[in-house]
Motif scaffolding. Structure first.
Motif, mmCIF file in Angstrom:
data_model
loop_
_atom_site.group_PDB
_atom_site.id
_atom_site.type_symbol
_atom_site.label_atom_id
_atom_site.label_comp_id
_atom_site.label_asym_id
_atom_site.label_seq_id
_atom_site.Cartn_x
_atom_site.Cartn_y
_atom_site.Cartn_z
ATOM 1 N N THR B 95 0.779 -1.271 -0.277
ATOM 2 C CA THR B 95 -0.104 -0.164 -0.046
ATOM 3 C C THR B 95 0.811 1.286 0.058
ATOM 4 O OG1 THR B 95 -1.706 1.205 1.365
ATOM 5 C CG2 THR B 95 -0.144 -0.114 2.375
ATOM 6 N N THR B 96 0.260 2.454 -0.492
ATOM 7 C CA THR B 96 1.227 3.597 -0.536
ATOM 8 C C THR B 96 0.944 4.345 0.784
ATOM 9 O OG1 THR B 96 -0.556 4.808 -1.807
ATOM 10 C CG2 THR B 96 1.067 3.917 -3.035
ATOM 11 N N GLY B 97 0.081 3.820 1.560
ATOM 12 C CA GLY B 97 -0.077 4.508 2.955
ATOM 13 C C GLY B 97 1.342 4.085 3.611
ATOM 14 N N GLY B 98 1.459 5.114 4.618
ATOM 15 C CA GLY B 98 2.793 4.688 5.324
ATOM 16 C C GLY B 98 4.123 4.842 4.721
ATOM 17 N N TRP B 99 3.928 5.271 3.468
ATOM 18 C CA TRP B 99 5.132 5.506 2.465
ATOM 19 C C TRP B 99 6.105 4.136 2.522
ATOM 20 C CZ3 TRP B 99 5.363 9.827 -0.018
ATOM 21 C CH2 TRP B 99 4.629 10.985 0.183
ATOM 22 N N GLY B 100 5.195 3.070 2.236
ATOM 23 C CA GLY B 100 6.027 1.930 2.387
ATOM 24 C C GLY B 100 6.561 1.395 3.640
ATOM 25 N N ASN B 101 6.125 1.960 4.620
ATOM 26 C CA ASN B 101 6.724 1.518 6.035
ATOM 27 C C ASN B 101 5.780 0.233 6.493
ATOM 28 O OD1 ASN B 101 8.537 3.264 6.440
ATOM 29 N ND2 ASN B 101 7.105 4.625 7.366
ATOM 30 N N TYR B 102 4.663 -0.210 5.790
ATOM 31 C CA TYR B 102 4.000 -1.384 6.162
ATOM 32 C C TYR B 102 4.858 -2.713 5.581
ATOM 33 C CZ TYR B 102 0.254 1.655 7.656
ATOM 34 O OH TYR B 102 -0.444 2.851 8.032
ATOM 35 N N GLY B 103 5.655 -2.376 4.894
ATOM 36 C CA GLY B 103 6.547 -3.688 4.118
ATOM 37 C C GLY B 103 5.987 -3.914 2.820
ATOM 38 N N TYR B 104 6.648 -4.897 2.077
ATOM 39 C CA TYR B 104 6.357 -5.276 0.784
ATOM 40 C C TYR B 104 5.851 -6.640 1.183
ATOM 41 C CZ TYR B 104 8.639 -1.679 -1.666
ATOM 42 O OH TYR B 104 9.169 -0.490 -2.168
ATOM 43 N N THR B 105 4.837 -7.270 0.310
ATOM 44 C CA THR B 105 4.354 -8.799 0.088
ATOM 45 C C THR B 105 5.221 -9.223 -1.096
ATOM 46 O OG1 THR B 105 2.200 -8.112 1.297
ATOM 47 C CG2 THR B 105 2.604 -10.048 0.099
ATOM 48 N N PHE B 106 5.779 -10.193 -0.956
ATOM 49 C CA PHE B 106 6.480 -10.810 -2.046
ATOM 50 C C PHE B 106 5.870 -12.015 -2.653
ATOM 51 C CE2 PHE B 106 10.336 -8.475 -2.859
ATOM 52 C CZ PHE B 106 10.735 -7.716 -1.465
ATOM 53 N N GLY B 107 5.940 -12.088 -4.116
ATOM 54 C CA GLY B 107 5.439 -13.456 -4.626
ATOM 55 C C GLY B 107 6.561 -14.521 -4.170
ATOM 56 N N SER B 108 6.328 -15.777 -4.721
ATOM 57 C CA SER B 108 7.135 -16.787 -4.304
ATOM 58 C C SER B 108 8.261 -16.973 -5.489
ATOM 59 C CB SER B 108 6.336 -17.992 -4.749
ATOM 60 O OG SER B 108 5.263 -18.099 -3.841
ATOM 61 N N GLY B 109 8.330 -16.092 -6.503
ATOM 62 C CA GLY B 109 9.230 -16.056 -7.424
ATOM 63 C C GLY B 109 9.128 -16.818 -8.911
ATOM 64 N N THR B 110 10.139 -16.404 -9.569
ATOM 65 C CA THR B 110 10.078 -17.197 -11.212
ATOM 66 C C THR B 110 11.588 -17.277 -11.396
ATOM 67 O OG1 THR B 110 7.979 -16.086 -11.852
ATOM 68 C CG2 THR B 110 9.553 -16.880 -13.399
ATOM 69 N N ARG B 111 11.990 -18.435 -11.465
ATOM 70 C CA ARG B 111 13.467 -18.691 -11.731
ATOM 71 C C ARG B 111 13.600 -18.891 -13.331
ATOM 72 N NH1 ARG B 111 17.968 -19.457 -9.474
ATOM 73 N NH2 ARG B 111 16.972 -19.823 -7.469
ATOM 74 N N LEU B 112 14.029 -17.918 -14.050
ATOM 75 C CA LEU B 112 14.193 -17.896 -15.517
ATOM 76 C C LEU B 112 15.582 -18.244 -15.957
ATOM 77 C CD1 LEU B 112 13.159 -17.073 -18.320
ATOM 78 C CD2 LEU B 112 13.977 -14.833 -17.802
ATOM 79 N N THR B 113 15.653 -19.197 -16.782
ATOM 80 C CA THR B 113 16.984 -19.529 -17.545
ATOM 81 C C THR B 113 16.806 -19.240 -18.807
ATOM 82 O OG1 THR B 113 17.229 -21.437 -16.089
ATOM 83 C CG2 THR B 113 18.734 -21.456 -17.746
ATOM 84 N N VAL B 114 17.763 -18.493 -19.533
ATOM 85 C CA VAL B 114 17.768 -18.090 -20.979
ATOM 86 C C VAL B 114 19.166 -18.557 -21.399
ATOM 87 C CG1 VAL B 114 17.827 -16.268 -22.631
ATOM 88 C CG2 VAL B 114 16.851 -15.929 -20.367
ATOM 89 N N VAL B 115 18.975 -19.818 -22.391
ATOM 90 C CA VAL B 115 20.186 -20.545 -23.133
ATOM 91 C C VAL B 115 20.314 -19.808 -24.429
ATOM 92 C CG1 VAL B 115 19.582 -22.550 -21.446
ATOM 93 C CG2 VAL B 115 18.536 -22.137 -23.797
#
Lengths: 115, 115
Positions: B95-115
């Motif tokens: 949320t933009t409330g609190g100027w980011g001080n509430y922390g971020y929620t992260f996704g589980s990640g995407t592992r990308l390999t480019v060959v």
């Protein structure tokens, strides 16, 4: 620019040992500080935070105190468990021109706790 | 459950073949961001978005595009992937409330390999 420096890992401890992971920062002003934890195969989770000098953040037995004199935010836990094995990231919140923000992360410290 | 969902979790592709990594959040957060995680470098911000139709470059935007047509979605586009874009990617929201001080929620990640 702002930056975060963390101690190198991996850190290997026996269960019930005391944990300290050092974190220092360079910043203009007094940014909010965070510790995030990343368990294997997962995203980052907010562990604790402190938004002003002398604040102490705490969660799940972990704690860290915002020290502006030493520009530090060291993570501590009195008695670690095997389930605490993870990578720990120290971060500060940058407020960007135009109102955006970003987290500036340290390089992460891997913690391994053994029985 | 409040969460950030990324897809796919794993992707192997060839150089030059356009790809999109999707990100969706169900928390009605205004702010979304993409990071890449590389060993020894921690997490670095690629792009961020303050709200619908408002995106801006982070620290390492070269080779990436984003769009924010709806509040909940923030896809990351690699028009012509190269091997140096092999990395672990995380989407985050707050949320933009609190100027980011509430922390971020992260996704589980995407592992990308480019060959």
């Amino acid at each position: 620019g702002n930056s975060v420096t963390q101690m190198e890992g991996p850190v290997t401890l026996s269960e019930e040992a005391f944990l300290t992971i050092n974190c220092t920062y360079t910043a203009t002003g007094y940014p909010s500080l965070f510790w995030y934890v990343q368990y294997p195969g997962e995203g980052l989770q907010l562990l604790l935070k402190a938004t002003k000098a002398d604040d102490k953040g705490s969660n799940k037995g972990f704690e860290a105190t915002y020290r502006k004199e030493t520009t530090s935010f060291h993570l501590e836990k009195g008695s670690v468990q095997v389930s605490d094995s993870a990578v720990y990231f120290c971060a500060l919140l940058d407020i960007l021109t135009g109102g955006g923000n970003k987290l500036t992360f340290g390089t992460g410290t891997q913690l391994k706790v053994e029985l | 459950e409040a969460q950030v969902t990324q897809n796919p979790r794993y992707l192997i592709t060839v150089t030059g073949k356009k790809l999109t990594v999707t990100c969706s959040q169900n928390m009605n957060h205004e702010y979304m961001s993409w990071y890449r995680q590389d060993p020894g470098l921690g997490l670095r911000q690629i792009y961020y978005s303050m709200n619908v139709e408002a995106t801006d470059k982070g620290d390492v935007p070269e080779g990436y595009k984003v769009s924010r047509k709806e509040k909940r979605n923030f896809p990351l586009i690699l028009e012509s992937p190269s091997p140096n874009q092999t990395s672990l990617y995380f989407c985050a929201s707050s949320t933009t409330g609190g100027w980011g001080n509430y922390g971020y929620t992260f996704g589980s990640g995407t592992r990308l390999t480019v060959v």
